[in-house]
Scaffold this motif. Structure first.
Motif, PDB file in Angstrom:
ATOM      1  N   LEU A 199     -23.696  11.375 -37.817  1.00  0.00           N
ATOM      2  CA  LEU A 199     -22.387  11.169 -38.433  1.00  0.00           C
ATOM      3  C   LEU A 199     -21.777  12.486 -38.882  1.00  0.00           C
ATOM      4  O   LEU A 199     -20.574  12.719 -38.739  1.00  0.00           O
ATOM      5  CB  LEU A 199     -22.499  10.208 -39.622  1.00  0.00           C
ATOM      6  N   TYR A 250     -14.224  12.937 -37.356  1.00  0.00           N
ATOM      7  CA  TYR A 250     -13.509  11.692 -37.637  1.00  0.00           C
ATOM      8  C   TYR A 250     -12.457  11.942 -38.724  1.00  0.00           C
ATOM      9  O   TYR A 250     -12.554  12.892 -39.499  1.00  0.00           O
ATOM     10  CB  TYR A 250     -14.466  10.584 -38.066  1.00  0.00           C
ATOM     11  N   ALA A 255     -15.173   7.081 -41.818  1.00  0.00           N
ATOM     12  CA  ALA A 255     -16.587   7.395 -41.577  1.00  0.00           C
ATOM     13  C   ALA A 255     -17.370   6.166 -41.118  1.00  0.00           C
ATOM     14  O   ALA A 255     -18.153   6.235 -40.166  1.00  0.00           O
ATOM     15  CB  ALA A 255     -17.222   7.981 -42.831  1.00  0.00           C
ATOM     16  N   LEU A 256     -17.165   5.038 -41.783  1.00  0.00           N
ATOM     17  CA  LEU A 256     -17.908   3.828 -41.422  1.00  0.00           C
ATOM     18  C   LEU A 256     -17.561   3.375 -40.009  1.00  0.00           C
ATOM     19  O   LEU A 256     -18.448   3.005 -39.226  1.00  0.00           O
ATOM     20  CB  LEU A 256     -17.610   2.709 -42.420  1.00  0.00           C
ATOM     21  N   SER A 268     -16.510   5.240 -37.608  1.00  0.00           N
ATOM     22  CA  SER A 268     -17.074   6.225 -36.681  1.00  0.00           C
ATOM     23  C   SER A 268     -18.564   5.987 -36.476  1.00  0.00           C
ATOM     24  O   SER A 268     -19.075   6.106 -35.367  1.00  0.00           O
ATOM     25  CB  SER A 268     -16.845   7.644 -37.211  1.00  0.00           C
ATOM     26  N   ALA A 269     -19.258   5.629 -37.551  1.00  0.00           N
ATOM     27  CA  ALA A 269     -20.697   5.348 -37.443  1.00  0.00           C
ATOM     28  C   ALA A 269     -20.926   4.123 -36.568  1.00  0.00           C
ATOM     29  O   ALA A 269     -21.799   4.126 -35.692  1.00  0.00           O
ATOM     30  CB  ALA A 269     -21.288   5.126 -38.834  1.00  0.00           C
ATOM     31  N   ALA A 312     -26.640   6.998 -38.462  1.00  0.00           N
ATOM     32  CA  ALA A 312     -25.293   7.314 -38.951  1.00  0.00           C
ATOM     33  C   ALA A 312     -24.897   6.382 -40.101  1.00  0.00           C
ATOM     34  O   ALA A 312     -24.275   6.813 -41.079  1.00  0.00           O
ATOM     35  CB  ALA A 312     -24.285   7.217 -37.806  1.00  0.00           C
ATOM     36  N   LEU A 313     -25.255   5.113 -39.985  1.00  0.00           N
ATOM     37  CA  LEU A 313     -24.955   4.165 -41.061  1.00  0.00           C
ATOM     38  C   LEU A 313     -25.720   4.529 -42.332  1.00  0.00           C
ATOM     39  O   LEU A 313     -25.192   4.410 -43.441  1.00  0.00           O
ATOM     40  CB  LEU A 313     -25.305   2.743 -40.619  1.00  0.00           C
ATOM     41  N   GLU A 346     -26.595   7.551 -43.149  1.00  0.00           N
ATOM     42  CA  GLU A 346     -25.858   8.697 -43.698  1.00  0.00           C
ATOM     43  C   GLU A 346     -24.677   8.219 -44.535  1.00  0.00           C
ATOM     44  O   GLU A 346     -24.431   8.702 -45.640  1.00  0.00           O
ATOM     45  CB  GLU A 346     -25.323   9.585 -42.569  1.00  0.00           C
ATOM     46  N   TYR A 347     -23.937   7.270 -43.965  1.00  0.00           N
ATOM     47  CA  TYR A 347     -22.748   6.752 -44.653  1.00  0.00           C
ATOM     48  C   TYR A 347     -23.126   6.148 -46.002  1.00  0.00           C
ATOM     49  O   TYR A 347     -22.489   6.425 -47.021  1.00  0.00           O
ATOM     50  CB  TYR A 347     -22.056   5.702 -43.779  1.00  0.00           C
ATOM     51  N   TYR A 348     -24.190   5.328 -46.010  1.00  0.00           N
ATOM     52  CA  TYR A 348     -24.586   4.695 -47.253  1.00  0.00           C
ATOM     53  C   TYR A 348     -25.044   5.716 -48.285  1.00  0.00           C
ATOM     54  O   TYR A 348     -24.735   5.597 -49.471  1.00  0.00           O
ATOM     55  CB  TYR A 348     -25.696   3.663 -46.993  1.00  0.00           C
ATOM     56  N   SER A 375     -22.045   7.636 -49.614  1.00  0.00           N
ATOM     57  CA  SER A 375     -21.086   6.792 -50.328  1.00  0.00           C
ATOM     58  C   SER A 375     -21.711   6.175 -51.579  1.00  0.00           C
ATOM     59  O   SER A 375     -21.156   5.244 -52.167  1.00  0.00           O
ATOM     60  CB  SER A 375     -20.549   5.686 -49.407  1.00  0.00           C
TER      61      SER A 375
END
Length: 234
Positions: A92, A97, A102-103, A105-106, A118-119, A121-123, A126
Motif C-alpha cells: 500500500l 493513490y 487508501a482503502l 486502493s488496497a 495492504a489492508l 497496512e491500512y488498519y 488508521s
C-alpha cells in the motif's frame, strides 16, 4: 420394408462384403434378417460406426482435453509466478493513490496475499492495530519474503502499539530469520530490506527491556525503508 443384399450394402457403404456380414452377425445393423442363410439388410439402414476409430477418436479427444487443461494450468502457474515476482514489501505504501482513497486502493490490488497485507497496512495506519495484527499473523513465516517481511513489520508495530512487547520482539526476531533466507535469486530491493530489517531485529530482540530504545530503533529502520531510493513512498 425394402431390403438389399449384403453385396449391395457393401457397395453403398464403401466397404467389403465380409465387413457387412460381420456387422449383421454382431447385431450392429438394426432390422437385418437372415433368410435361408443369407443376410438381408434394410435399405434405410446406415453403416455402423467403426468401433476402433470411434475408440481412437475418443482417446485422442481425451488426450487433447488433458493437454489443454495442462497448458491452461501452466499458463495460470506462470501468471502466479509473475505476480509473485512483482510482490514488494508494504504494497500500500508503494501504491500511488489519491488522499482518502487508501482503502479503495488496497482492495483494488489483484494479488490476494498482497491485498491482505495492504489492508493490514491500512488498519494499522488508521488506528486499528489489533485488526492489522490479526490479518498479518498467518504470514509471519510465509515462504515469500515480501509477504513475510511486510507481516513482521506490521505485526511488530501493531503489537508495540498494543503494548504486547513479547509479540513485537517475536516479529523482529523473525525478521532475522527472513534475512538469512534471502539469496542471489531474491530481488535486490528485498535483499536490501532484509539487511536493514535484520539490523532492526537484532537491536530489538537483544534488548532486555521494552523501552523507548527499541521503539526508536524500529522506527528508524522503518523510516530508512520508507525513504530509500529503492522502494520510494508515494
Amino acid at each position: 420394408m425394402e431390403y438389399m443384399s449384403v453385396k449391395e450394402a457393401a457397395e453403398k457403404w464403401g466397404t467389403t462384403v465380409r465387413s457387412v456380414q460381420k456387422y449383421c452377425t454382431e447385431g450392429r445393423i438394426e432390422g437385418a434378417v437372415k433368410l435361408s442363410g443369407i443376410w438381408a439388410v434394410p435399405e434405410s439402414a446406415e453403416k455402423p460406426v467403426n468401433t476402433r476409430k470411434a475408440s481412437a477418436k475418443k482417446t485422442n479427444d481425451k488426450a487433447n482435453k488433458e493437454k489443454q487443461i495442462s497448458e491452461s494450468m501452466a499458463v495460470k502457474k506462470a501468471e502466479v509466478e509473475a505476480d509473485r515476482n512483482l510482490r514488494t514489501v508494504m504494497p500500500l505504501m508503494n501504491t500511488p493513490y489519491e488522499p482518502g482513497s487508501a482503502l479503495a486502493s488496497a482492495n483494488a490490488i489483484k494479488d490476494k496475499e498482497m491485498r491482505n497485507i495492504a489492508l493490514a497496512e491500512y488498519y494499522y495506519f488508521s488506528g486499528h492495530p489489533s485488526e492489522a495484527s490479526d490479518i498479518v499473523e498467518p504470514y509471519l513465516i510465509d515462504s515469500d519474503l515480501a509477504l513475510q517481511l511486510s507481516a513482521c513489520l506490521i505485526y511488530a508495530y501493531s503489537n508495540l502499539a498494543l503494548d504486547r512487547i513479547p509479540r513485537a520482539r517475536q516479529a523482529m526476531t523473525q525478521i532475522q530469520s527472513a534475512a538469512k533466507a534471502a539469496d542471489v535469486n531474491t530481488p535486490p530491493p528485498i535483499q536490501i530490506l532484509c539487511r536493514l530489517h535484520s539490523h532492526s531485529g537484532r537491536c530489538t530482540s537483544s534488548s532486555s527491556t521494552a523501552g523507548g530504545y527499541q521503539l526508536n530503533k524500529a522506527h528508524s529502520v522503518y523510516a530508512a525503508y520508507r525513504y530509500s531510493s529503492v522502494c520510494p513512498l508515494y
